[in-house]
Design a protein around this motif. Structure first.
Motif, short mmCIF file in Angstrom:
data_model
loop_
_atom_site.label_atom_id
_atom_site.label_comp_id
_atom_site.label_asym_id
_atom_site.label_seq_id
_atom_site.Cartn_x
_atom_site.Cartn_y
_atom_site.Cartn_z
N ALA A 101 0.83 -1.32 -0.06
CA ALA A 101 0.02 -0.01 0.14
C ALA A 101 0.68 1.27 -0.03
N THR A 102 2.32 1.04 0.27
CA THR A 102 3.13 2.43 0.42
C THR A 102 4.17 1.90 -0.78
N ASP A 103 5.25 2.68 -0.67
CA ASP A 103 6.44 2.66 -1.34
C ASP A 103 7.21 1.23 -0.73
N ALA A 104 7.02 0.18 -1.57
CA ALA A 104 7.41 -1.26 -0.88
C ALA A 104 9.17 -0.71 -0.64
N VAL A 139 8.27 -11.62 -1.10
CA VAL A 139 7.27 -10.66 -1.12
C VAL A 139 7.58 -9.23 -1.22
N TYR A 140 8.96 -8.89 -0.57
CA TYR A 140 9.76 -7.58 -0.47
C TYR A 140 10.28 -7.55 -2.09
N ALA A 141 10.86 -8.35 -2.47
CA ALA A 141 11.33 -8.57 -3.81
C ALA A 141 10.48 -8.43 -4.79
N ILE A 146 7.25 -5.07 -9.00
CA ILE A 146 6.20 -4.54 -9.31
C ILE A 146 6.51 -2.76 -9.50
N ASP A 147 7.31 -2.14 -8.54
CA ASP A 147 7.73 -0.83 -8.59
C ASP A 147 8.62 -0.65 -10.07
N TRP A 148 9.36 -1.62 -10.47
CA TRP A 148 10.18 -1.73 -11.49
C TRP A 148 9.07 -1.45 -12.83
#
Length: 553
Positions: A101-104, A139-141, A146-148
């Motif tokens: 929900a935020t910037d991972a 999950v973090y990766a 997704i950000d990429w």
């Protein structure tokens, strides 16, 4: 009485450690704190967090469930193994949603992966902790991927991504290496006095103190015979078991239980299975008979003794008490082995004392009685031949009274404190025994020794006197001797007592020792040697180590 007073003192020195093994409650309190911090952090990162935001709703629900779980397990301790996997999954879901929900990559919620990993490590073990950590890194990766996809490759902060994943991985590896060792709660060692007359009860009192228990009960079966029950509760200590030995032997796994309602938590050792909840309590009759409403059960096996230790608590029950089981089993096993060794040493000492007393009675009372019978037979011959027997009867009565005095003195020495180091004169002891033997057996006895007294401990004088009495008895009864000579020689580091008679000697028996067993055993017990020469006349040479005065006869 001294040991029982010590045991009574132990009942008062309670450790008060009702919190032994409270990891579950600590994790739940930490969960509430982390959930509150996540809510505060998310409310600052999202301006509309309190306006029907589904993420905030999830975090609030997580906070409420964390409080509810803590209160439920505090009241019903056996719910812990049932709720723990679900709570961990809910923690993982809450942290993952907050990440997405935020910037991972840049958001602060990555740090909450550490308590998530540590809770799994503390509650279950390193395998479960590695699984949780791996899933969290994945999950973090995935959030970074997704950000990429959304921002493009150039927008990624590779340094922060590598720093976070690398630091978290190192933390996981170090914590896993530390937590890979078996989970065992080790308390202080029980204090058991070396000469305690009731070591088992003292051990149970110490376990009760160290574990902060209400009562500790030990039920054992020896060679599948009757059940023995020992307990810190006087009403239960030594009571008759209300169950068969086979029911007790059927308990082979450690577990926690409560009887009303029936619940049992076992340590099954599977993944995410620190404790498995069951609504059926095995061996219900055994546990109900031991009057424990809720307790830890630890099976023990020491040589041919098997049984269970029941550590009952009124409060403070938790699944982490299962980690106390190996320590309890090791302490009880060690105490059992010590007790077996203690009993064995005491039994050997008692047997040695009994043999010693039997030999002393044989060489004093039995010989005196045999001498009395010998003289009574002679007295009968005198009376039959018409000889005057009055004086002989008087001498016989006097000697019987003397023998009675010696028996009383011997019993007194057995009852009195050890005074065996008191000094005596060896030559005087040998002369007194020789004179008494002469009167008892009616043979001529003479003693030859050093011109000066031979100081020695009283026990050695008593031993030599019994050697003299036994030798005179053998010479008169078996060798039909009429003369007997004792020669005492004291040289550097050794006493030599030579005994000669004019009797017919000992019979030669092929393959057997002709040396009289009673004399030989007594001399061997003194660390000496006995040499027998029997060819017409009998000559016995006794050599005994002696660290006293050196005099030559």
């Amino acid at each position: 009485m001294q040991q029982h007073a010590t045991g009574a003192e132990l009942t008062e020195r309670r450790a008060g450690s009702d919190a032994v093994g409270q990891t579950g409650q600590v994790i739940r309190l930490a969960r509430i704190a982390c959930s509150a911090v996540m809510i505060a952090t998310y409310s600052q990162s999202s301006p509309d967090a309190w306006a029907a935001d589904p993420v905030m709703m999830l975090l609030l629900a997580h906070f409420a469930l964390a409080i509810a779980g803590t209160l439920a397990v505090r009241r019903l301790w056996w719910l812990d193994p049932l709720l723990a996997p679900a709570e961990t999954l809910l923690d993982f879901l809450a942290v993952s949603v907050a990440l997405y929900a935020t910037d991972a990559l840049l958001g602060p919620f990555f740090v909450f992966g550490v308590p998530l990993f540590m809770s799994a490590l503390l509650r279950w073990g390193w395998r479960e902790a590695v699984i949780v950590a791996t899933a969290f890194i994945a999950v973090y990766a995935a959030g970074g991927w997704i950000d990429w996809q959304q921002r493009g490759l150039a927008a990624l902060d590779y340094g922060r991504l590598l720093a976070r994943t690398g630091g978290f991985t190192v933390t996981v590896l170090v914590a896993t290496w530390i937590g890979k060792h078996p989970r065992v709660i080790a308390l202080s060692s029980p204090r058991i006095p070396p000469n305690d007359s009731d070591r088992t009860r003292t051990l149970l009192l110490e376990l009760r103190r160290l574990a902060g228990a209400e009562t500790v009960t030990l039920a054992t079966v020896h060679d599948r015979s009757a059940v023995t029950i020992r307990s810190t509760d006087p009403a239960m200590d030594g009571m008759t078991a209300g169950f068969a030995p086979e029911q007790l032997l059927a308990i082979t796994r450690r577990f926690l239980f409560q009887l009303d309602p029936p619940r049992k938590v076992i340590d099954r050792g599977w993944l995410f299975g620190r404790g498995a909840l069951s609504r059926r309590v095995g061996a219900y009759e055994v546990l109900a008979s031991l009057h424990a409403r809720q307790a830890l059960v630890v099976p023990i096996s020491v040589q041919d003794v098997r049984g269970i230790v029941v550590v009952a608590r009124r409060n403070g029950m938790s699944t982490d008490m299962l980690d106390l089981a190996p320590w309890i089993a090791s302490q009880v096993s060690a105490a059992f082995l010590d007790d077996l060794r203690f009993r064995s040493v005491r039994r050997e000492a008692l047997m040695e004392a009994r043999l010693r007393a039997a030999q002393d009675v044989h060489d004093t009372v039995v010989q005196d009685l045999a001498g009395t019978v010998f003289r009574l037979q002679a007295l009968k011959s005198w009376i039959t031949a018409g000889r005057e027997a009055g004086s002989e009867i008087d001498r016989l009565s006097e000697d019987v009274r003397s023998a009675q005095t010696r028996v009383r003195d011997y019993i007194g020495r057995l009852r009195a404190p050890d005074d065996s180091t008191a000094p005596c004169d060896l030559l005087a002891e040998v002369e007194a025994a020789s004179e008494m033997s002469s009167r008892t057996w009616g043979i001529a006895c003479r003693t030859i020794g050093p011109p000066e007294p031979v100081p020695a401990p009283a026990w050695l004088g008593q031993e030599l006197a019994m050697v003299v009495s036994e030798a005179a008895s053998n010479a008169a009864r078996h060798g039909e001797a009429s003369e007997l000579a004792f020669r005492l020689t004291v040289e550097a580091g050794e006493i030599e007592l030579t005994i000669e008679d004019n009797g017919r000697g000992f019979p030669e028996v092929p393959g057997a020792s002709a040396a009289p067993w009673s004399l030989n055993r007594r001399v061997l017990a003194l660390g000496g040697t006995l040499t027998l020469h029997s060819s017409g006349r009998t000559r016995i040479v006794v050599n005994i180590p002696f660290e006293g005065q050196s005099d030559q006869a």
